[in-house]
Design an enzyme around this catalytic site. Structure first.
Site, short mmCIF file in Angstrom:
data_model
loop_
_atom_site.label_atom_id
_atom_site.label_comp_id
_atom_site.label_asym_id
_atom_site.label_seq_id
_atom_site.Cartn_x
_atom_site.Cartn_y
_atom_site.Cartn_z
CG ASP A 1 3.16 -6.49 6.04
OD1 ASP A 1 4.04 -6.74 5.44
OD2 ASP A 1 3.04 -7.24 7.29
NE ARG A 2 1.65 -0.38 0.05
CZ ARG A 2 2.99 -0.19 0.11
NH1 ARG A 2 3.31 -0.41 1.33
NH2 ARG A 2 3.54 0.22 -1.04
#
Length: 231
Positions: A209-210
């Site tokens: 999710d970065r």
């Protein structure tokens, strides 16, 4: 651009499975991993060794950024040929584009992009020529063909054709007894090494999710300070 290349929706699912590195998916990169003097060296050497073990193509390749006299930046890929407490070393033609940049702005940045391992390392700092003896030691370890090419090429300068380039290389080889000759190839006076002496070294680890992990060692006066950065 082809409609098949939907760049906006290209994604890499970082942190979804264990990487080839020793940290794996369960262990999050932390500033506590930066230990020793300087605190970046041991972890960098470990990650580099793991990139070699994972058969990453050109594991010692690094993207070098410089700035010219007009303030225009440029990047290119070079090979790291040394890493020690003083920094990272590469070799090139001093009259090349990067050499000219460094002559007027002796600062640079390099990135090791080990994307397949979900890792990157970024160095920033001053760049200085290495001692001629260090250049000579590395030069003697280069393949003879690479030595001859370095002598033949006016790096970064225009040339009329591939044929002209090959002719210049052949002339260089002939003058010194050929590619298979035994006459030592002298170091060109315009060729040698640089050492990037870092003031900061950042380690990056891709996460889901970065929400990536970033840990940096920053030189402050005569000491190093380590801290976590937000992604």
């Amino acid at each position: 651009m082809s409609e098949d290349l939907d760049l906006a929706n290209m994604r890499v699912g970082y942190g979804q499975a264990a990487t080839a590195g020793a940290d794996g998916v369960a262990q999050h990169l932390d500033p506590a991993w930066l230990t020793g003097d300087p605190p970046w060296l041991a972890l960098f050497q470990r990650w580099l060794a793991e990139a070699v073990a994972a058969r990453i193509p050109e594991p010692n390749a690094m993207v070098l950024g410089t700035v010219d006299e007009h303030g225009h930046p440029a990047t290119r890929t070079v090979l790291c040929k040394g890493a020690d407490p003083g920094g990272v070393v590469f070799f090139t033609d001093y009259e090349s584009a990067k050499g000219r940049d460094l002559a007027v702005n002796p600062i640079g940045a390099v990135t090791f992009p080990w994307i397949a391992l979900e890792r990157q390392v970024h160095f920033r700092g001053r760049v200085a020529k290495v001692d001629p003896a260090e250049t000579a030691r590395y030069w003697t370890a280069r393949p003879r063909g690479s030595q001859l090419s370095a002598r033949a090429s006016a790096q970064s300068q225009p040339i009329a054709s591939r044929a002209a380039l090959e002719a210049a290389a052949q002339l260089s080889a002939t003058e010194l007894g050929g590619v298979d000759g035994t006459v030592p190839v002298p170091v060109p006076p315009h060729w040698g090494g640089y050492r990037l002496e870092p003031v900061s070294v950042e380690f990056w680890q891709g996460r889901a999710d970065r929400l990536h992990n970033r840990a940096v060692a920053v030189r402050e006066g005569d000491r190093w300070v380590t801290r976590r950065l937000q992604p």
